[in-house]
Write a protein that holds these residues in place. Sequence first.
Motif, short mmCIF file in Angstrom:
data_model
loop_
_atom_site.label_atom_id
_atom_site.label_comp_id
_atom_site.label_asym_id
_atom_site.label_seq_id
_atom_site.Cartn_x
_atom_site.Cartn_y
_atom_site.Cartn_z
N LYS A 34 91.59 -2.09 139.93
CA LYS A 34 90.21 -1.93 140.36
C LYS A 34 89.82 -2.90 141.48
O LYS A 34 88.71 -2.83 141.99
CB LYS A 34 89.28 -2.13 139.16
CG LYS A 34 89.48 -1.03 138.11
CD LYS A 34 88.32 -0.90 137.16
CE LYS A 34 88.26 -2.02 136.17
NZ LYS A 34 87.30 -1.79 135.08
N CYS A 35 90.73 -3.82 141.82
CA CYS A 35 90.38 -4.82 142.84
C CYS A 35 90.42 -4.19 144.23
O CYS A 35 91.36 -3.49 144.57
CB CYS A 35 91.35 -6.00 142.78
SG CYS A 35 91.01 -7.24 144.03
N ILE A 36 89.38 -4.46 145.02
CA ILE A 36 89.32 -3.91 146.38
C ILE A 36 89.50 -5.01 147.43
O ILE A 36 89.27 -4.80 148.62
CB ILE A 36 87.99 -3.17 146.62
CG1 ILE A 36 86.80 -4.11 146.34
CG2 ILE A 36 87.92 -1.93 145.74
CD1 ILE A 36 85.46 -3.54 146.76
N ALA A 37 89.87 -6.20 147.00
CA ALA A 37 90.11 -7.34 147.91
C ALA A 37 88.90 -7.65 148.79
O ALA A 37 89.04 -8.03 149.94
CB ALA A 37 91.35 -7.10 148.78
N CYS A 38 87.73 -7.52 148.22
CA CYS A 38 86.53 -7.84 148.99
C CYS A 38 86.32 -9.34 149.11
O CYS A 38 85.53 -9.79 149.93
CB CYS A 38 85.32 -7.19 148.34
SG CYS A 38 85.01 -7.79 146.66
N THR A 40 84.77 -11.31 147.26
CA THR A 40 83.48 -11.82 146.78
C THR A 40 83.70 -12.92 145.76
O THR A 40 82.98 -13.92 145.73
CB THR A 40 82.66 -10.67 146.16
OG1 THR A 40 82.67 -9.57 147.06
CG2 THR A 40 81.23 -11.10 145.90
N ILE A 236 86.59 -6.06 137.83
CA ILE A 236 87.97 -6.03 137.34
C ILE A 236 88.21 -7.08 136.26
O ILE A 236 89.29 -7.14 135.70
CB ILE A 236 88.98 -6.25 138.49
CG1 ILE A 236 89.16 -7.75 138.81
CG2 ILE A 236 88.58 -5.51 139.77
CD1 ILE A 236 90.50 -8.06 139.44
N ARG A 237 87.21 -7.96 135.99
CA ARG A 237 87.52 -9.16 135.21
C ARG A 237 86.75 -9.25 133.91
O ARG A 237 85.58 -8.88 133.85
CB ARG A 237 87.15 -10.41 136.03
CG ARG A 237 87.84 -10.48 137.36
CD ARG A 237 87.39 -11.71 138.11
NE ARG A 237 88.13 -11.83 139.36
CZ ARG A 237 88.53 -12.97 139.89
NH1 ARG A 237 88.23 -14.11 139.28
NH2 ARG A 237 89.20 -12.99 141.01
S1 SF4 Z 1 85.40 -9.77 143.71
FE1 SF4 Z 1 87.55 -10.44 143.87
S2 SF4 Z 1 88.60 -9.62 142.07
FE2 SF4 Z 1 86.62 -8.51 142.31
S3 SF4 Z 1 87.12 -6.69 143.53
FE3 SF4 Z 1 86.46 -8.23 145.00
S4 SF4 Z 1 88.38 -9.27 145.57
FE4 SF4 Z 1 88.86 -8.08 143.72
#
Ligand code: SF4
Lengths: 373, 299
Positions: A34-38, A40, A236-237
Amino acid sequence: MARVYNWQIGREMSYWYPESRPRKQFAAVFDTNKCIACQTCTLACKTTWTSGKGQEYMLWNNVETKPYGSYPLAWDLNLLDMLNAGSWNGGRYTGQTIFESAPAGERVLSWRPASDDYAYPNVGEDDCAVGVDGGASFSLPHMAWFFYLARICNHCTYPACLASCPRGSIYKRPEDGIVLVDQGRCRGYQECVKGCPYKKVYFNPMTGTSEKCIACFPKMEMGLQPQCFVNCIGKIRMAGYISRPEQARPDNPIDYLVHVRKVALPLYPQLGLEPNVYYIPPLNVPIPFLRQMFGPGVEAALKVYRNADADLAGLLGLFGSTESVMTKWARRGDEVMGLDDSGRELVRVPMREPVFVRPWYDKANNVFRVNCP
Amino acid sequence: MSFASTARSAPLVSAFRRTIWLVVVAVLAAGASCRRPPAPTPEVLALTTEALPLDPADGAWQRAPEHVAPLLPQDLVEPKLSKPSTPAVRVRALASASQVAFRLEWIDAAADDLPGAGRFPDGCAVQLPRSASVDAPDPQMGESGRPVEIVYWRADWQATVDGRDDTIQALYPNATVDHYPFEARSLQPGSEAQRQMARRYAPADAAGNRRGGLRQSAVEDLVAEGPGTIAPAPSTTSRGRGVRTPNGWAVVLTRPLPNGLGPRGRTQIAFAIWEGSAQEAGARKMRTGWVGLSMREAP
Ligand code: SF4
Ligand code: SF4
């Protein structure tokens, strides 16, 4: 060295100190799919904890594109190259851990990153494992793959950072297993920076001590999940506490995912630290790569994930649903609930979100609600 | 046979000491006429004098006899130093009625004075038993209940004292930083509120552990009662100054005379050198065992 039991490798192993498990162990599950590498999460952490002088390069949380991304540079490849890794016999690891392969005069097998190794925080971003030939992207399955690996300190049961410190400046809290550098005691020898195979301790050149992820312990003490968890866009966490396998409780969300369904796996268990961030492995990545990274449980985990039943799908729906730590959970029909220790309901999430259809033209405000007319 | 190993056979020692003393006097006399430095001595002799120079280049140091202490890698406790680096340290000592000063000089081709990830500053230290004694505790950082006192100098601290900016750019010239929270417009420059904001993101400073940043002194006083127990002394009263020589470092360390060390007294001393280029820090160092330290009145 003492003999200790590491359930992730299914055997006893050598460690610098005798086994001393905390009363509770902080743990987390990350769903890589589910991680989109944003990033954040990276920024949430940075803003909260590492905005000071000397902390500029520190990423207590980072997200790297595998296979080529790594921060610091080649943190995993360098160690895997050195490690006398063996194979797995079922759930039992037959090779050596970093403690067992420590050279003479050292406490762990390790390497030391140079300053330059921290110069490329997102190297390899979105790089595929193979070239994409013309038209290849239109055929399935894709030959090219990559995935995002979000990383924090693993608050390991057998921390190599702690074992490496010659003056005992690193401690593991007995109340929750969070691993901290005592900022009053550290003398900046950087042994922990070298010793941690995940390279999650950072030296602060302006204060002269080493610093690391603190699992937002002031929040955890209040029953709140850390900043990188609650700000995660991909949801995702999930943070909580993990039991030993023989004491696993199905109503504890972390136990359920790790021990009961075995869908979430430790990162490089063969290193021997019993790390406590557990990953649901990515779909569509070659199995040998995933086995090296997450151990022998990968295929079974992916099978469970692909065929998620109502309980598993429901629990995954609780990820990112509340700031509170859900130490228990329950599903009633098509609703799933996050609960605290006393069974009090913290959040309730439907298994299926209701669908709303937004009209393309909002009469009340005279606005078009579509991007392309 | 090392001198230290004969320390318990008193008549031999005193005869030996007398001999050294005569040699020292003779060499000093010779030095005065033809400016040749005194010959190396088998232990450290601290000549009494009025004022103790803090500058390693001060001519007064040439009057003090030189002791050349060979260095060994720290190979007793993990983490060990696997490869020997600095072979020896040359030591001269002077003492006043209340202070003793040491001038340490060693060869080191590169000045390592930038702290950073994977970077280690050069350093040196002298260690003495808390009370003057020929029966000193374990030379490896002392023993439980028998503390040793250490004066520790570091090249990066010296650079800061000598005026290097307390900025990340002083350590990494190409670093760029968008913004620090303590630079917020709402915080008056130099105000207490601004300092507090900076401290919030400097946990070691907030804990009173000044390992980096601006400082008044390039040295730190420490006490230890065995490996892994080193701790800052309640306050640092020692002083120190290091300068680059054409091929290494010369550092002066000045501290109060240890308890019970009179004008003709004797105790033990040990030395350690950290070579930053070899990534030496903490337990990874070159060191000596105990070396005799005797007080001598200047002729
Ligand atoms: S906040 Fe971090 S762990 Fe969550 S989707 Fe974005 S990059 Fe992935
Ligand atoms: S991940 Fe590294 S820093 Fe974190 S507890 Fe484990 S060894 Fe220590």
